[in-house]
Design a protein around this motif. Structure first.
Motif, PDB file in Angstrom:
ATOM      1  N   THR A 187       0.837  -1.203   0.000  1.00 18.55           N
ATOM      2  CA  THR A 187       0.000   0.000   0.000  1.00 18.55           C
ATOM      3  C   THR A 187       0.866   1.245   0.000  1.00 18.55           C
ATOM      4  OG1 THR A 187      -1.667  -1.221   1.268  1.00 18.55           O
ATOM      5  CG2 THR A 187      -1.899   1.167   1.169  1.00 18.55           C
ATOM      6  N   ALA A 188       1.879   1.262   0.850  1.00 20.74           N
ATOM      7  CA  ALA A 188       2.783   2.411   0.904  1.00 20.74           C
ATOM      8  C   ALA A 188       3.566   2.557  -0.391  1.00 20.74           C
ATOM      9  CB  ALA A 188       3.735   2.271   2.084  1.00 20.74           C
ATOM     10  N   ALA A 189       3.996   1.429  -0.957  1.00 25.07           N
ATOM     11  CA  ALA A 189       4.788   1.482  -2.188  1.00 25.07           C
ATOM     12  C   ALA A 189       3.955   1.993  -3.355  1.00 25.07           C
ATOM     13  CB  ALA A 189       5.358   0.099  -2.504  1.00 25.07           C
ATOM     14  N   VAL A 190       2.700   1.565  -3.445  1.00 26.89           N
ATOM     15  CA  VAL A 190       1.833   2.066  -4.515  1.00 26.89           C
ATOM     16  C   VAL A 190       1.589   3.561  -4.335  1.00 26.89           C
ATOM     17  CG1 VAL A 190      -0.496   1.958  -5.487  1.00 26.89           C
ATOM     18  CG2 VAL A 190       0.738  -0.154  -4.979  1.00 26.89           C
ATOM     19  N   ALA A 191       1.370   4.003  -3.112  1.00 28.09           N
ATOM     20  CA  ALA A 191       1.172   5.432  -2.857  1.00 28.09           C
ATOM     21  C   ALA A 191       2.399   6.234  -3.259  1.00 28.09           C
ATOM     22  CB  ALA A 191       0.856   5.653  -1.382  1.00 28.09           C
ATOM     23  N   ARG A 192       3.567   5.672  -3.020  1.00 27.27           N
ATOM     24  CA  ARG A 192       4.814   6.362  -3.334  1.00 27.27           C
ATOM     25  C   ARG A 192       5.090   6.410  -4.829  1.00 27.27           C
ATOM     26  NH1 ARG A 192       7.543   3.425  -0.384  1.00 27.27           N
ATOM     27  NH2 ARG A 192       8.450   1.991  -1.916  1.00 27.27           N
ATOM     28  N   THR A 193       4.742   5.356  -5.545  1.00 28.64           N
ATOM     29  CA  THR A 193       5.090   5.260  -6.967  1.00 28.64           C
ATOM     30  C   THR A 193       3.980   5.727  -7.897  1.00 28.64           C
ATOM     31  OG1 THR A 193       4.302   2.962  -7.089  1.00 28.64           O
ATOM     32  CG2 THR A 193       6.630   3.310  -6.530  1.00 28.64           C
ATOM     33  N   SER A 194       2.747   5.778  -7.414  1.00 29.40           N
ATOM     34  CA  SER A 194       1.642   6.177  -8.284  1.00 29.40           C
ATOM     35  C   SER A 194       0.516   6.780  -7.460  1.00 29.40           C
ATOM     36  CB  SER A 194       1.123   4.985  -9.092  1.00 29.40           C
ATOM     37  OG  SER A 194       0.107   5.394  -9.979  1.00 29.40           O
ATOM     38  N   SER A 195       0.643   8.064  -7.162  1.00 26.93           N
ATOM     39  CA  SER A 195      -0.394   8.736  -6.375  1.00 26.93           C
ATOM     40  C   SER A 195      -1.719   8.761  -7.141  1.00 26.93           C
ATOM     41  CB  SER A 195       0.044  10.162  -6.028  1.00 26.93           C
ATOM     42  OG  SER A 195       0.356  10.889  -7.212  1.00 26.93           O
ATOM     43  N   ARG A 196      -1.645   8.813  -8.472  1.00 26.66           N
ATOM     44  CA  ARG A 196      -2.873   8.828  -9.269  1.00 26.66           C
ATOM     45  C   ARG A 196      -3.633   7.520  -9.122  1.00 26.66           C
ATOM     46  NH1 ARG A 196      -3.258   9.648 -15.868  1.00 26.66           N
ATOM     47  NH2 ARG A 196      -5.538   9.474 -16.005  1.00 26.66           N
ATOM     48  N   ALA A 197      -2.922   6.406  -9.166  1.00 27.02           N
ATOM     49  CA  ALA A 197      -3.578   5.103  -9.023  1.00 27.02           C
ATOM     50  C   ALA A 197      -4.207   4.969  -7.646  1.00 27.02           C
ATOM     51  CB  ALA A 197      -2.577   3.980  -9.259  1.00 27.02           C
ATOM     52  N   LEU A 198      -3.533   5.467  -6.620  1.00 27.63           N
ATOM     53  CA  LEU A 198      -4.096   5.379  -5.266  1.00 27.63           C
ATOM     54  C   LEU A 198      -5.348   6.245  -5.166  1.00 27.63           C
ATOM     55  CD1 LEU A 198      -3.300   3.920  -2.578  1.00 27.63           C
ATOM     56  CD2 LEU A 198      -2.589   6.174  -1.780  1.00 27.63           C
ATOM     57  N   ALA A 199      -5.312   7.420  -5.766  1.00 27.61           N
ATOM     58  CA  ALA A 199      -6.492   8.283  -5.742  1.00 27.61           C
ATOM     59  C   ALA A 199      -7.660   7.626  -6.466  1.00 27.61           C
ATOM     60  CB  ALA A 199      -6.163   9.626  -6.378  1.00 27.61           C
ATOM     61  N   GLN A 200      -7.383   6.974  -7.590  1.00 31.56           N
ATOM     62  CA  GLN A 200      -8.448   6.290  -8.328  1.00 31.56           C
ATOM     63  C   GLN A 200      -9.026   5.136  -7.513  1.00 31.56           C
ATOM     64  OE1 GLN A 200      -6.279   5.325 -11.907  1.00 31.56           O
ATOM     65  NE2 GLN A 200      -7.040   7.127 -13.005  1.00 31.56           N
ATOM     66  N   ALA A 201      -8.185   4.486  -6.719  1.00 29.54           N
ATOM     67  CA  ALA A 201      -8.656   3.365  -5.901  1.00 29.54           C
ATOM     68  C   ALA A 201      -9.665   3.820  -4.855  1.00 29.54           C
ATOM     69  CB  ALA A 201      -7.470   2.678  -5.211  1.00 29.54           C
ATOM     70  N   HIS A 202      -9.604   5.095  -4.464  1.00 34.08           N
ATOM     71  CA  HIS A 202     -10.539   5.623  -3.473  1.00 34.08           C
ATOM     72  C   HIS A 202     -11.955   5.735  -4.022  1.00 34.08           C
ATOM     73  CE1 HIS A 202      -8.211   6.950   0.121  1.00 34.08           C
ATOM     74  NE2 HIS A 202      -7.197   6.901  -0.718  1.00 34.08           N
ATOM     75  N   THR A 203     -12.084   5.834  -5.347  1.00 29.02           N
ATOM     76  CA  THR A 203     -13.399   6.103  -5.929  1.00 29.02           C
ATOM     77  C   THR A 203     -13.868   5.034  -6.909  1.00 29.02           C
ATOM     78  OG1 THR A 203     -12.334   7.458  -7.649  1.00 29.02           O
ATOM     79  CG2 THR A 203     -13.132   8.607  -5.683  1.00 29.02           C
ATOM     80  N   ALA A 204     -13.056   4.023  -7.182  1.00 34.17           N
ATOM     81  CA  ALA A 204     -13.443   2.985  -8.147  1.00 34.17           C
ATOM     82  C   ALA A 204     -14.702   2.267  -7.676  1.00 34.17           C
ATOM     83  CB  ALA A 204     -12.307   1.989  -8.326  1.00 34.17           C
ATOM     84  N   THR A 205     -15.624   2.062  -8.612  1.00 27.87           N
ATOM     85  CA  THR A 205     -16.875   1.402  -8.257  1.00 27.87           C
ATOM     86  C   THR A 205     -16.970  -0.022  -8.793  1.00 27.87           C
ATOM     87  OG1 THR A 205     -17.942   2.340 -10.224  1.00 27.87           O
ATOM     88  CG2 THR A 205     -18.155   3.568  -8.147  1.00 27.87           C
ATOM     89  N   ASP A 206     -16.027  -0.401  -9.653  1.00 28.95           N
ATOM     90  CA  ASP A 206     -16.031  -1.769 -10.153  1.00 28.95           C
ATOM     91  C   ASP A 206     -14.596  -2.204 -10.410  1.00 28.95           C
ATOM     92  OD1 ASP A 206     -15.332  -0.367 -12.425  1.00 28.95           O
ATOM     93  OD2 ASP A 206     -17.218  -0.737 -13.479  1.00 28.95           O
ATOM     94  N   GLY A 207     -14.436  -3.375 -10.995  1.00 30.79           N
ATOM     95  CA  GLY A 207     -13.108  -3.920 -11.240  1.00 30.79           C
ATOM     96  C   GLY A 207     -12.820  -5.095 -10.323  1.00 30.79           C
ATOM     97  N   PRO A 208     -11.775  -5.857 -10.622  1.00 28.07           N
ATOM     98  CA  PRO A 208     -11.475  -7.082  -9.859  1.00 28.07           C
ATOM     99  C   PRO A 208     -11.228  -6.852  -8.373  1.00 28.07           C
ATOM    100  CG  PRO A 208     -10.266  -7.056 -11.933  1.00 28.07           C
ATOM    101  CD  PRO A 208     -10.881  -5.696 -11.785  1.00 28.07           C
ATOM    102  N   LEU A 209     -10.543  -5.780  -8.018  1.00 25.83           N
ATOM    103  CA  LEU A 209     -10.256  -5.550  -6.599  1.00 25.83           C
ATOM    104  C   LEU A 209     -11.532  -5.204  -5.833  1.00 25.83           C
ATOM    105  CD1 LEU A 209      -6.928  -3.510  -6.824  1.00 25.83           C
ATOM    106  CD2 LEU A 209      -7.218  -5.946  -6.372  1.00 25.83           C
TER     107      LEU A 209
END
Length: 207
Positions: free
Chosen positions: A104-126
């Motif tokens: 989680t920390a590594a993703v936040a460090r390497t891709s802040s955009r992806a982490l921000a999208q994860a906060h609002t995603a409404t579908d997808g495998p995860l």
């Protein structure tokens, strides 16, 4: 620790590739590339491309596995007893585990955009994986048919995921006990409110 199954020690096995990807992502997050995975696995890039096509596909598989492990870890330390109280304690532990996970920390460090999208995603495998796990946890609240038998309860897994993400995807709070306590407490309070219709009155203790 038990040794990995023989097929996971095979460089060409899916288990070996995903386990290696998970290990790399705990340091480099979404910066982990196909060449680095191939090198760490001892396989060719062509082999990985032929099976997973892109680095993103491997990232997703690794993240899915890490999420499943977070639920399993919480089940060992704070297993749910099928009551609202037990479910709240279990899911609060899951949230804490995801927040403190090095990936989680590594993703936040390497891709802040992806982490921000994860906060609002409404579908997808995860999102689907989380809602399935939460559905399983909520099942005992409706003993005659589970979440599918109760329209209100059936809406709760998605709502639980929605309120869990701000508390789980906040690795910057790790190491600050007060901040983590606020996140865990806010999530637990919201979750109790969501599940209040299925709460059972606590029995009074002996006089």
């Amino acid at each position: 620790m038990s040794p990995a199954p023989w097929h996971d020690r095979d460089p060409l096995s899916t288990g070996h590739v995903i386990r290696t990807t998970r290990a790399l992502m705990r340091t480099d997050g979404l910066n982990v590339s196909i060449p680095s995975i191939a090198h760490a696995c001892g396989v060719s890039r062509n082999y990985l491309y032929s099976n997973w096509k892109t680095a993103s596909a491997l990232h997703l598989r690794a993240l899915t596995t890490e999420l499943a492990h977070a639920f399993d870890a919480a089940d060992r330390t704070h297993p749910s007893d099928g009551t609202v109280r037990g479910i709240v304690e279990h899911l609060t532990q899951v949230v804490r585990g995801v927040r403190r996970h090095p990936t989680t920390a590594a993703v936040a460090r390497t891709s802040s955009r992806a982490l921000a999208q994860a906060h609002t995603a409404t579908d997808g495998p995860l999102a689907q994986l989380v809602t399935e796990y939460v559905s399983d946890l909520l099942y005992p609240l409706a003993p005659h048919g589970g979440v599918w038998s109760d329209l209100a309860l059936h809406s709760r897994p998605w709502k639980v995921m929605w309120i869990a993400r701000p508390a789980a995807l906040c690795p910057e709070a790790v190491g600050d006990p007060d901040w983590e306590a606020i996140l865990d407490g806010a999530f637990a309070d919201l979750l109790r409110d969501l599940l209040a219709p299925w709460s059972t009155p606590e029995r009074p203790g002996p006089e």
